[in-house]
Design a protein around this motif. Structure first.
Motif, PDB file in Angstrom:
ATOM      1  N   ARG A  23       0.901  -1.353  -0.142  1.00  0.00           N
ATOM      2  CA  ARG A  23      -0.035  -0.072  -0.088  1.00  0.00           C
ATOM      3  C   ARG A  23       0.964   1.328   0.040  1.00  0.00           C
ATOM      4  NH1 ARG A  23      -5.517  -1.116   1.861  1.00  0.00           N
ATOM      5  NH2 ARG A  23      -5.576   1.074   2.889  1.00  0.00           N
ATOM      6  N   LYS A  83     -11.519   3.812   0.475  1.00  0.00           N
ATOM      7  CA  LYS A  83      -9.945   3.690   0.576  1.00  0.00           C
ATOM      8  C   LYS A  83      -9.691   4.058   2.112  1.00  0.00           C
ATOM      9  CE  LYS A  83      -5.972   3.339  -1.305  1.00  0.00           C
ATOM     10  NZ  LYS A  83      -5.504   1.870  -0.996  1.00  0.00           N
ATOM     11  N   TYR A  98      -2.576   4.099  -6.312  1.00  0.00           N
ATOM     12  CA  TYR A  98      -3.197   3.522  -5.161  1.00  0.00           C
ATOM     13  C   TYR A  98      -4.245   2.495  -5.623  1.00  0.00           C
ATOM     14  CZ  TYR A  98      -1.500   7.169  -1.877  1.00  0.00           C
ATOM     15  OH  TYR A  98      -0.857   8.097  -1.426  1.00  0.00           O
ATOM     16  N   ASP A 155      -9.392  -0.220  -2.286  1.00  0.00           N
ATOM     17  CA  ASP A 155      -9.809  -1.201  -1.333  1.00  0.00           C
ATOM     18  C   ASP A 155     -10.821  -1.614  -1.635  1.00  0.00           C
ATOM     19  OD1 ASP A 155      -7.762  -0.303   0.361  1.00  0.00           O
ATOM     20  OD2 ASP A 155      -8.591   0.577   1.695  1.00  0.00           O
TER      21      ASP A 155
END
Lengths: 677, 300
Positions: free
Chosen positions: A261, B9, B51, B54
C-alpha cells in the motif's frame, strides 16, 4: 516493443545507469585496491620463506576483514539507494504513475543492482588474473582460486542485496530498511541462542551446548551475516543454496511489492500485520536478553522474571513508538496487546515450570539403552572417537546417577549453583536401541551425592580404556618413550624395543590397577611421552592438536602423554633396575637439604617460596626425610584448604632445585609434628 | 469516460474515501473541489492507478487502471508536490519520459518550448516552484495524453502563467478530446475553467454539477409588494432560500428566468430585480446544511 510487457523496462534501467553510474566505478576502484593491488604489493615478499603467508587472505577473505565489511555494506547501501523511491512519497508517486507494472519496476531495479555488484567483481577478477599471469604467480594462486573468490563475492553480495531489497518491500523509511536488514540477517541465530540460554535456566537438564554449542555450520546456514563474518570458503552446494535463497527473496519481495500500500510510505512498516510481528519480536528479543543479563548478575529466578517483565515492556513500547512515530503510545489498545503477549509468555513459562512435556523427568528404560556418554566435561564428547559406555554394569550405574539427579531436582533447580570442591558438571548422552539420542546436562551442581558411583564408573576398565590412550597402544607402534621430569632439565629417552615393551606393559598395568584416587592424585613426577611411529595424516585436524614436536627430527608426531604419577611404583623399580632412575627424576642424593614453611594464602605462599632459605623455619638434611618429602610434595599449591605447607629443595651449593607444597593429606609426619608444636 | 464506483480507501484507521461515485465524460474538464483532507489527493492517486482501490472500482475507458501500463500510458498524473531526479536538466527529464512513454511526441515537445519559454539545459531543481510546475505540464502534454489528472495544478503559478496554462489545457481539450480532472481547494480557480464541478467532503462526493446548468437555472430575486402576500404564492415556486427584510423579499429560486419574472410580475410588485449569483452563493444554497459546514473552507 517486447520489453514493454516483459519484466524489464529499458527506460528505467537506462535511467538507473544514468543516475548511479558512479556506484560500480567506485566499487571497482575499492576492489582494485583491496585485491589486485594488495597482491602486487606483496610480490616482493614472495622470495621469503613461507610465501603463502604473504598471499594469504587476499582471495580467501582472511586478513583485516576489509572484504567482509565490503560484502556486508556495499550491497545494502546500493539496495537502499535503488529503492529509496519506495520509502518516500513524491518519488514513489512519480514512479508508480508511470505506465510500468510494479513487478517490472522491481525487476529492473534489481537487475541494475545485481549488475552493479557483479561487474566490478568480474573486472577485479580479470585484473587479478592478469596480475597472476604477468607476475607468474601460478604456484601461489590458481585461476580456480580467483574464480572461487569471484563466485563467493558475487553470491554473497547478491544475498545481502536481495535481503535489503526484500526488507525494503515491507518498510517505509530508508533508515528502518537498513536497520531491519541487518537484524533479519542476524536474528535467527541470535534469537535461537538467546532462547536456548534462557531455556537452560528454566529447564532442568537442558543445555544449549548439546543443541547449539559448536554448531557454527548451522548458525552460518540460518544467519548469512554470521557466515560472512566467518567467511573463508563456501562450498559449491552452499553457493547454489544462496542463489536459491536469493531467488526466493525475489519472488516473495515481488509478491509483497505487488500488494504494497503505497499510501503507507513513510510508515516504518507498511504492512500492518508485520507491525505486530515487529513489536512482539522486539519485545521477545529484549526479554530474552534481559533474562540472560539478570541470570548472569543476579542469579535468581525472581530477578530473571523481573528482567523479563521490564525488558519486554520497554521493548514492546519502544517498538510501538517507532511504528507510530510518536511518544503518545500509552493507549488502552496497546496495553491490551502487550497484555496478550505477557499472558502467552506467562503460560509458556508455567508450562516449562510444571514440565508439561515431561522433559525433566525423562529417563530411558535400561533395556533401550545401547550406549551412554557420561562425563563431567563436554569436551571429550566432541573429541573422542566413540565416547560411549556400553557395558551393562556401567550403564546401570550411570542411569542410577541420573535418576538421583532427577530426584534431587528441587534442590538445584533454577540455576542455583553450588560452589566449592564438590561443584561440577555432568553430561549424559544416551544412544538408544532405536537410534534416538537423549541429551541432558547438569552444570554447576553438587556432585557429592553421586561421587561414589562416579568413581565406580571411572575406575572401570572400560572407562580407563577410553580415557587413557596408552592402554590401546602396542609396543611395536612406539618409536620412543621420553620421561620428562618437572625437577630436572634433561629428559630420559628409551629407544630399545625390548625396554619399550616392558615399560609399556608396566604403564598399562599401573593404570589398570590404579584406584580412582590414585589417578586423580596431585603428586606427579612429570610426564611419560610415547612417540608413535606412524606419522599422522595432515588433514586429521583433531589429532593434529595432540601432535608432539620432536626436537631431534624437528617434526610433529602423533604422541600420547601419560601422567607420571608417584604412585607408579613399578615404573620406579624398573628405572632403578635398569640404572635409569637418576636420569629420570630427582633423587634424595641430589638434594642437600629441604626447607619448609607454612602460608595462609596463595600470595603468602608465593612470597615464602622465594625466601625459605633466609627465614630458616624448618630445615632437614636427613636423606630419609628428604625422600619422604620428595615422594609427597606437589609442584603447585592450588588447594582449597589452608595452611599451605610450602617446601623447597636445595643442592649442596645452596641453589634451589625446585619448590612446591604438600597437600594436607600428604604432609609427612615429621613436618606436621614440627609445625603443630 | 472516467468512472469511480463506490470507491473506498482506508488509511489504517482513517476512512479516506467512503464510497465515492464520480463520472467524467470524455472531453470535459472536471473540477474536484474540497478542503484539505477531504480526500482529493487520495481520489486522484487512485484514479491514476498509483493506489489500489480497497473496494469499488476505478476505470478509464472501461478498463481498470491499477497495474495497467497500456492505459496508464495515456493517463498522466501531475501530483501537487513534484518529483524530479536530482541533478537532472529539463532535457534529461524529457529523455526519461521519452524512454518510458511510447506515445512521446518530440515535435510537440519542441512546439511547447515556445509556450513555456524555459531553458531545457537548466537543472530542474534550481527552477522556482512555479517553473517546475510548468515543466511537469510541458512534459505531460508531450506524451500526448488522453487523460490528465492534475492535483492542485495552479498552485504556485502567477496569474499570467495561470491563465496561460488554463488556455493551453482548454485548447488541448478542444483539439485532442483531452479529458482533465483537476483538483483545487479554491472554487474561484475552477470557475472559468471547468465544465463540471464535484465537491468532495469528508471522503464523499456531496455535490456534482454541470456548470452551465448551474448558472442558467438559479436566480436571486429581490421583490417588494404593496400589500403582504399569502404564503401560498411562494410555496408554489421552487425556492431554495427565502428571507424578508422589511417589506423586501429575497428569494433564491430555481427555474427559467423568464418564467420567474413573469410569475412575480402578476402580483404587481413595487420592486422586482433578478440579480446574478456568484458561483459561491450557488454552491452554498445548493448544498444546504453541508454548504454551511464547508463554506468557510472552500470559498475564500
Amino acid at each position: 516493443m517486447p520489453l514493454k510487457t516483459s519484466l524489464l523496462n529499458k527506460g528505467i534501467i537506462r535511467n538507473d545507469l544514468k543516475t548511479l553510474y558512479w556506484f560500480p566505478i567506485l566499487y571497482t576502484v575499492i576492489l582494485f585496491f583491496v585485491v589486485p593491488l594488495q597482491l602486487i604489493s606483496r610480490i616482493p615478499h614472495l622470495k621469503d620463506s613461507y610465501p603463502h603467508s604473504h598471499i594469504f587472505g587476499i582471495l580467501n577473505f582472511g586478513g583485516d576483514g576489509t572484504q567482509q565489511v565490503l560484502i556486508m555494506t556495499v550491497p545494502v547501501l546500493l539496495a537502499l539507494i535503488l529503492f529509496s523511491y519506495l520509502q518516500r512519497k513524491n518519488p514513489s508517486d512519480m514512479f508508480h504513475s508511470l505506465p510500468i507494472r510494479r513487478r517490472t519496476l522491481f525487476t529492473s531495479h534489481i537487475l541494475v543492482g545485481i549488475s552493479f555488484l557483479t561487474v566490478p567483481v568480474i573486472v577485479t577478477g580479470l585484473f587479478t588474473w592478469i596480475v597472476q599471469i604477468v607476475s607468474n604467480l601460478h604456484s601461489y594462486l590458481s585461476l580456480r582460486d580467483i574464480l572461487l573468490w569471484a563466485a563467493i563475492t558475487m553470491v554473497m553480495n547478491t544475498v545481502m542485496f536481495m535481503s535489503a531489497v526484500f526488507v525494503g518491500t515491507v518498510t517505509g523509511i530508508t533508515l528502518v530498511q537498513g536497520v531491519i536488514t541487518y537484524i533479519v540477517l542476524f536474528l535467527p541465530m541470535g534469537l535461537l541462542s538467546l532462547a536456548a540460554y534462557n531455556l537452560q535456566m528454566f529447564l532442568y537438564g537442558y543445555s544449549f551446548r548439546f543443541h547449539l554449542g559448536n554448531k557454527d555450520g548451522f548458525f552460518m546456514a540460518i544467519s548469512p551475516l554470521y557466515r560472512i563474518l566467518n567467511l573463508n570458503s563456501i562450498s559449491g552446494k552452499s553457493l547454489i543454496g544462496y542463489i536459491i535463497f536469493s531467488a526466493i527473496l525475489y519472488i516473495l519481495g515481488s509478491y509483497l511489492y505487488q500488494r504494497r500500500r503505497l499510501e503507507n510510505n513513510m510508515q516504518p512498516i507498511v504492512y500492518k500485520n508485520l507491525g505486530y510481528f515487529f513489536k512482539y519480536g522486539v519485545a521477545f528479543s529484549c526479554m530474552l536478553t534481559a533474562g540472560l543479563y539478570f541470570a548472569r548478575f543476579e542469579k535468581s529466578i525472581p530477578w530473571v522474571v523481573f528482567g523479563y517483565l521490564i525488558a519486554s515492556f520497554l521493548g514492546y513500547f519502544i517498538a510501538e513508538g517507532i511504528l507510530q512515530k510518536s511518544f503518545r503510545i500509552f493507549s488502552k489498545k496497546t496495553f491490551i496487546s502487550y497484555g496478550i503477549y505477557g499472558a502467552v509468555v506467562a503460560i509458556g513459562l508455567l508450562g516449562i515450570n510444571v514440565d508439561l512435556t515431561g522433559y525433566e523427568k525423562k529417563l530411558p528404560p535400561i533395556e533401550e539403552i545401547k550406549g551412554v556418554y557420561f562425563a563431567s566435561n563436554f569436551y571429550s564428547y566432541q573429541h573422542r572417537e566413540d565416547p560411549n559406555f556400553y557395558e551393562d554394569e556401567n550403564i546401570e550405574l550411570i542411569r542410577e546417577v541420573h535418576e538421583e539427579i532427577i530426584m534431587n531436582k528441587r534442590d538445584v533447580k533454577y540455576n542455583q549453583r553450588t560452589y566449592g570442591r564438590n561443584r561440577g558438571d555432568l553430561y549424559f548422552v544416551y544412544q538408544l536401541e532405536n537410534g534416538d539420542e537423549i541429551t541432558r546436562s547438569y552444570e554447576g551442581i553438587d556432585l557429592s551425592p553421586y561421587q561414589d558411583k562416579i568413581e565406580a564408573v571411572n575406575s572401570s576398565i572400560e572407562y580407563k580404556k577410553m580415557a587413557y590412550d596408552v592402554l590401546n597402544v602396542e609396543a611395536k607402534d612406539v618409536e620412543k618413550i621420553t620421561f620428562r621430569s618437572y625437577e630436572i632439565a634433561k629428559d630420559l629417552v628409551i629407544y630399545d624395543l625390548n625396554e619399550i615393551d616392558e615399560l609399556l606393559q608396566l604403564l598399562k598395568d599401573e593404570i589398570i590397577n590404579a584406584t580412582y584416587e590414585e589417578l586423580n592424585d596431585s603428586r606427579i613426577w612429570g610426564s611419560v611421552d610415547l612417540l608413535l611411529k606412524q606419522k599422522g595424516t595432515e588433514d586429521d585436524s583433531i589429532r593434529a592438536e595432540s601432535k608432539i614436536y620432536d626436537k631431534a627430527t624437528q617434526e610433529y608426531y602423533d604422541g600420547i602423554n601419560v601422567t607420571w604419577r608417584k604412585s607408579f611404583d613399578s615404573i620406579d623399580a624398573w628405572l632403578f633396575e635398569k640404572g635409569y632412575l637418576e636420569e629420570a627424576r630427582l633423587l634424595p642424593k641430589d638434594v642437600a637439604f629441604i626447607a619448609v614453611d607454612i602460608a595462609n594464602s596463595y600470595e603468602e605462599a608465593k612470597k615464602i617460596a622465594t625466601s625459605l632459605r633466609e627465614n630458616k623455619q624448618f630445615e632437614t638434611s636427613d636423606k630419609a626425610e628428604i625422600d619422604s618429602a620428595l615422594q609427597n610434595y606437589s609442584n603447585h599449591w592450588g588447594y582449597d584448604n589452608f595452611p599451605i605447607y610450602v617446601v623447597a629443595f636445595y643442592d649442596e651449593n645452596d641453589n634451589r632445585i625446585t619448590y612446591g607444597s604438600f597437600d594436607q593429606k600428604h604432609v609427612p609426619e615429621f613436618i606436621k609434628a614440627y609445625f603443630e608444636e | 469516460m472516467i468512472e469511480a464506483k463506490n470507491l473506498t480507501k482506508d488509511f489504517d484507521d482513517i476512512e479516506a474515501l467512503k464510497g465515492v461515485n464520480v463520472v467524467v465524460e470524455e472531453g470535459s474538464i472536471y473540477g474536484l473541489l474540497g478542503s484539505n483532507g477531504a480526500g482529493k489527493t487520495t481520489l486522484l492517486k487512485t484514479l491514476a492507478g498509483i493506489y489500489k482501490e480497497d473496494s469499488g472500482e476505478v476505470s478509464i475507458f472501461g478498463e481498470r487502471v491499477f497495474e495497467n501500463p497500456a492505459l496508464k500510458e495515456r493517463v498522466l498524473f501531475i501530483p501537487d508536490s513534484l518529483y524530479f531526479f536530482a541533478g537532472y536538466t529539463l532535457k534529461d527529464m524529457a529523455e526519461f519520459y521519452k524512454s518510458i512513454y511510447t506515445t512521446w511526441n518530440q515535435e510537440r515537445y519542441i512546439t511547447l518550448q515556445r509556450v513555456f519559454n524555459l531553458d531545457p539545459n537548466k537543472k530542474i531543481m534550481k527552477l522556482s516552484k512555479g517553473m517546475q510546475r510548468q515543466v511537469a505540464i510541458w512534459l505531460a502534454l508531450s506524451t500526448m495524453p488522453k487523460v490528465l489528472i492534475l492535483d492542485e495544478p495552479l498552485d504556485g503559478l502567477d496569474s499570467v502563467m495561470r491563465q496561460k496554462v488554463k488556455n493551453l489545457l482548454i485548447q488541448d481539450v478542444a483539439d485532442h478530446q483531452l479529458t482533465i480532472i483537476v483538483s483545487s481547494h479554491n472554487l474561484r480557480e475552477l470557475e472559468d475553467f471547468c465544465d463540471h464541478i464535484g465537491i468532495l467532503h469528508e471522503g464523499a462526493i456531496v455535490l456534482e454539477k454541470d456548470m452551465d446548468d448551474l448558472k442558467r437555472d438559479i436566480h436571486k430575486i429581490q421583490v417588494a409588494f404593496r400589500s403582504p402576500l399569502s404564503e401560498e404564492v411562494f410555496n408554489s415556486m421552487n425556492l431554495l432560500y427565502k428571507e424578508k427584510r422589511g417589506s423586501v423579499y429575497l428569494f433564491i429560486a430555481r427555474g427559467d428566468k423568464n418564467a420567474v419574472t413573469k410569475y412575480f410580475a402578476e402580483f404587481d410588485p413595487v420592486l422586482l430585480d433578478i440579480l446574478p449569483l456568484t458561483l459561491e452563493e450557488i454552491f452554498i444554497y445548493e448544498m444546504g446544511d453541508v454548504g454551511y459546514a464547508i463554506e468557510n473552507i472552500i470559498i475564500k
